[in-house]
Scaffold this motif. Sequence first.
Motif, PDB file in Angstrom:
ATOM      1  N   GLU A  22       5.812  34.177 -12.267  1.00  0.00           N
ATOM      2  CA  GLU A  22       6.776  34.648 -13.260  1.00  0.00           C
ATOM      3  C   GLU A  22       8.224  34.327 -12.876  1.00  0.00           C
ATOM      4  O   GLU A  22       9.100  34.306 -13.727  1.00  0.00           O
ATOM      5  N   LYS A  23       8.478  34.047 -11.599  1.00  0.00           N
ATOM      6  CA  LYS A  23       9.820  33.660 -11.157  1.00  0.00           C
ATOM      7  C   LYS A  23      10.029  32.153 -11.229  1.00  0.00           C
ATOM      8  O   LYS A  23      11.107  31.660 -10.916  1.00  0.00           O
ATOM      9  N   TYR A  28       5.955  29.386  -1.551  1.00  0.00           N
ATOM     10  CA  TYR A  28       6.776  30.340  -0.802  1.00  0.00           C
ATOM     11  C   TYR A  28       6.631  30.065   0.682  1.00  0.00           C
ATOM     12  O   TYR A  28       5.561  29.665   1.143  1.00  0.00           O
ATOM     13  N   ILE A  29       7.698  30.306   1.423  1.00  0.00           N
ATOM     14  CA  ILE A  29       7.678  30.241   2.881  1.00  0.00           C
ATOM     15  C   ILE A  29       8.239  31.553   3.399  1.00  0.00           C
ATOM     16  O   ILE A  29       9.280  32.014   2.930  1.00  0.00           O
ATOM     17  N   GLY A  30       7.526  32.162   4.350  1.00  0.00           N
ATOM     18  CA  GLY A  30       7.998  33.408   4.925  1.00  0.00           C
ATOM     19  C   GLY A  30       7.103  33.865   6.051  1.00  0.00           C
ATOM     20  O   GLY A  30       6.096  33.232   6.364  1.00  0.00           O
ATOM     21  N   GLU A  31       7.469  34.979   6.662  1.00  0.00           N
ATOM     22  CA  GLU A  31       6.698  35.544   7.763  1.00  0.00           C
ATOM     23  C   GLU A  31       5.558  36.384   7.210  1.00  0.00           C
ATOM     24  O   GLU A  31       5.780  37.272   6.397  1.00  0.00           O
ATOM     25  N   LEU A  32       4.353  36.103   7.640  1.00  0.00           N
ATOM     26  CA  LEU A  32       3.182  36.853   7.195  1.00  0.00           C
ATOM     27  C   LEU A  32       3.268  38.280   7.729  1.00  0.00           C
ATOM     28  O   LEU A  32       3.318  38.495   8.938  1.00  0.00           O
ATOM     29  N   GLN A  33       3.328  39.246   6.827  1.00  0.00           N
ATOM     30  CA  GLN A  33       3.493  40.644   7.189  1.00  0.00           C
ATOM     31  C   GLN A  33       2.169  41.411   7.149  1.00  0.00           C
ATOM     32  O   GLN A  33       1.773  42.002   8.123  1.00  0.00           O
ATOM     33  N   ILE A  50       1.898  38.681  -2.986  1.00  0.00           N
ATOM     34  CA  ILE A  50       1.252  37.646  -3.798  1.00  0.00           C
ATOM     35  C   ILE A  50      -0.225  37.979  -3.947  1.00  0.00           C
ATOM     36  O   ILE A  50      -0.899  38.294  -2.960  1.00  0.00           O
ATOM     37  N   GLU A  51      -0.718  37.891  -5.166  1.00  0.00           N
ATOM     38  CA  GLU A  51      -2.140  38.114  -5.435  1.00  0.00           C
ATOM     39  C   GLU A  51      -2.951  36.979  -4.808  1.00  0.00           C
ATOM     40  O   GLU A  51      -2.640  35.801  -4.998  1.00  0.00           O
ATOM     41  N   ARG A  52      -3.987  37.324  -4.056  1.00  0.00           N
ATOM     42  CA  ARG A  52      -4.802  36.310  -3.385  1.00  0.00           C
ATOM     43  C   ARG A  52      -5.485  35.367  -4.369  1.00  0.00           C
ATOM     44  O   ARG A  52      -5.653  34.192  -4.080  1.00  0.00           O
ATOM     45  N   LYS A  53      -5.818  35.863  -5.546  1.00  0.00           N
ATOM     46  CA  LYS A  53      -6.491  35.024  -6.538  1.00  0.00           C
ATOM     47  C   LYS A  53      -5.592  33.890  -7.045  1.00  0.00           C
ATOM     48  O   LYS A  53      -6.073  32.888  -7.556  1.00  0.00           O
ATOM     49  N   ASP A  54      -4.272  34.022  -6.857  1.00  0.00           N
ATOM     50  CA  ASP A  54      -3.311  33.016  -7.313  1.00  0.00           C
ATOM     51  C   ASP A  54      -2.997  31.967  -6.247  1.00  0.00           C
ATOM     52  O   ASP A  54      -2.311  30.992  -6.526  1.00  0.00           O
ATOM     53  N   ILE A  55      -3.503  32.155  -5.025  1.00  0.00           N
ATOM     54  CA  ILE A  55      -3.158  31.280  -3.904  1.00  0.00           C
ATOM     55  C   ILE A  55      -4.115  30.094  -3.818  1.00  0.00           C
ATOM     56  O   ILE A  55      -5.322  30.256  -3.740  1.00  0.00           O
TER      57      ILE A  55
END
Length: 66
Positions: A22-23, A28-33, A50-55
């Motif tokens: 939607e953005k 995306y790049i970032g630190e896995l939390q 982020i929804e896993r189904k969208d990855i």
Amino acid sequence: KDKHLEKNKGNQVQIKLFKKDEKGNKSYIGELQEFDSETITIKAEEEIKIERKDIALIKTIYEWGN
């Protein structure tokens, strides 16, 4: 897999999505939390869930020294 996600908590990852969100972002790049069975949370400039189904793909980003 969850074991790979657990091993990479705190590391930089790149997440690619199947389609733009939607953005208007497809990557995306970032630190896995955190992660659970439905979502993955990374921290970039802000916390992103982020929804896993969208990855489509998750890759660890390695920083090589000089």
